[in-house]
Design an enzyme around this catalytic site. Structure first.
Site, PDB file in Angstrom:
ATOM      1  N   ARG A  16      34.198 -42.113 -65.098  1.00 11.00           N
ATOM      2  CA  ARG A  16      34.862 -41.417 -63.991  1.00 11.00           C
ATOM      3  C   ARG A  16      35.248 -42.406 -62.890  1.00 11.00           C
ATOM      4  O   ARG A  16      36.406 -42.755 -62.730  1.00 11.00           O
ATOM      5  CB  ARG A  16      33.934 -40.313 -63.456  1.00 11.00           C
ATOM      6  N   ASP A  17      34.284 -42.871 -62.147  1.00  4.21           N
ATOM      7  CA  ASP A  17      34.551 -43.761 -61.019  1.00  4.21           C
ATOM      8  C   ASP A  17      35.232 -45.051 -61.485  1.00  4.21           C
ATOM      9  O   ASP A  17      36.092 -45.602 -60.806  1.00  4.21           O
ATOM     10  CB  ASP A  17      33.228 -44.082 -60.308  1.00  4.21           C
ATOM     11  N   HIS A 208      24.453 -46.783 -54.771  1.00  2.00           N
ATOM     12  CA  HIS A 208      25.749 -46.925 -55.451  1.00  2.00           C
ATOM     13  C   HIS A 208      26.438 -48.126 -54.799  1.00  2.00           C
ATOM     14  O   HIS A 208      27.042 -47.999 -53.737  1.00  2.00           O
ATOM     15  CB  HIS A 208      26.559 -45.634 -55.268  1.00  2.00           C
ATOM     16  N   HIS A 210      28.954 -51.509 -54.660  1.00  6.47           N
ATOM     17  CA  HIS A 210      30.136 -52.213 -55.159  1.00  6.47           C
ATOM     18  C   HIS A 210      29.922 -53.707 -54.960  1.00  6.47           C
ATOM     19  O   HIS A 210      29.207 -54.127 -54.049  1.00  6.47           O
ATOM     20  CB  HIS A 210      31.390 -51.728 -54.428  1.00  6.47           C
ATOM     21  N   CYS A 241      38.317 -51.827 -56.135  1.00  3.91           N
ATOM     22  CA  CYS A 241      38.016 -51.301 -54.812  1.00  3.91           C
ATOM     23  C   CYS A 241      39.350 -51.154 -54.090  1.00  3.91           C
ATOM     24  O   CYS A 241      40.001 -52.156 -53.786  1.00  3.91           O
ATOM     25  CB  CYS A 241      37.094 -52.248 -54.051  1.00  3.91           C
ATOM     26  N   ASN A 250      32.657 -51.231 -58.788  1.00  2.81           N
ATOM     27  CA  ASN A 250      31.258 -50.950 -59.098  1.00  2.81           C
ATOM     28  C   ASN A 250      30.545 -52.128 -59.741  1.00  2.81           C
ATOM     29  O   ASN A 250      31.125 -52.868 -60.525  1.00  2.81           O
ATOM     30  CB  ASN A 250      31.183 -49.768 -60.069  1.00  2.81           C
TER      31      ASN A 250
END
Length: 303
Positions: A16-17, A208, A210, A241, A250
């Protein structure tokens, strides 16, 4: 040295992300294959879909098909992002196990992105939260810009605590502290996590991170020291990003697993299968993955 958690849950967000920012359309078949590979690797939680308007995130238009086609493993949580009741209804119909709602800790980010205040943005999720609970679904809240904002820079700890409290009051089972632009460093990370833990259960908080500035693994280690035992990562480091040109998004799952394995922390995940999944999706995308451990282990294997 402070004792670290003995076990960690990894939430795999690549499908997803990780994929949502890809420009080229990725077929439902490829996404399904990726989720199935990650399921077989042993992840307890996979973020598989997003029920947002295809107008805003075209890449996620196939979420319904993917959720219908994946080979589900009992006990594995398949999550979907749901921005509103329409998204929730779609996630429910697609048999999502968990729905994810989101809000920013940065007032400037909230205004720029969705033209409303933080308080207003989270109030919009009241119906979604209630519906999730009424239907026996897990509810996860994600706090973006918890460590810094592309527009206002520093985000006060009080602002972070306020959003965590609002998410808690909606009934969230888990709350993600997201370093959306990857600006956090270890001490800042610990300060944010400790403050969040003053408002919500420590065992329900997740990190979470990055890797925009190469700090993600250091920040995960710093969070482990505080007692955080849930982390989000993306296979092969998928996901750019959008606020920092050319930056990685990520943190790569393979890199996180390699570090946790070295620390003797149990995850229940087979790193070799994750490396294969990373190589698979990278070959589909026609580029080398950005996981250093994944690429090193694949090269070593190739001999």
């Amino acid at each position: 040295m402070s004792s670290l958690p003995k076990q960690v849950k990894i939430v795999e967000v690549g499908p997803r992300d990780g994929l949502q920012n890809e420009k080229e359309t990725i077929s439902a078949e490829v996404k399904t294959e990726l989720v199935n590979r990650l399921t077989s690797a042993g992840f307890a939680n996979i973020e598989a879909a997003s029920f947002v308007s295809p107008k805003w995130v075209p890449q996620m238009a196939t979420s319904k098909e993917v959720m219908a086609a994946i080979a589900r493993k009992p006990g594995t949580i398949y999550s979907a992002l749901t921005p509103n009741m329409q998204g929730f209804e779609a996630a429910l119909a697609a048999r999502a196990d968990e729905v994810v709602i989101f809000g920013s800790a940065s007032e400037a980010f909230s205004q720029k992105n969705i033209n409303c205040s933080i308080a207003e943005s989270i109030a919009r999720f009241v119906d979604v939260a209630k519906a999730a609970k009424d239907n026996g679904l897990r509810l996860r809240g994600s706090v973006s810009c918890a460590f810094g904002c592309p527009y206002q820079g520093e985000v006060p700890l009080d602002a972070v605590a306020d959003v965590v409290g609002r998410m808690r009051d909606l009934g969230c089972d888990e709350i993600d502290m997201a370093d959306t632009i990857g600006v956090a460093t270890p001490r800042k990370t610990q300060a944010v996590m400790e403050r969040a833990a003053g408002v919500f259960r420590l065992d329900g908080l997740s990190g979470h991170f990055h890797d925009t500035y190469g700090q993600a693994l250091a920040n995960i280690y710093a969070s482990l020291e505080v007692g955080i035992a849930i982390y989000h990562s993306s296979v092969s480091g998928l996901g750019g990003c959008p606020y920092a040109k050319g930056a990685t998004g990520n943190v790569a799952t393979e890199d996180v697993l390699y570090m946790l394995n070295g620390l003797g922390i149990e995850t229940g995940i087979d790193l070799d299968i994750v490396v294969d999944a990373g190589q698979y999706i990278s070959s589909v995308l026609g580029r080398k993955g950005s996981s250093r451990a994944g690429n090193a282990l694949a090269a070593k294997r190739a001999g």
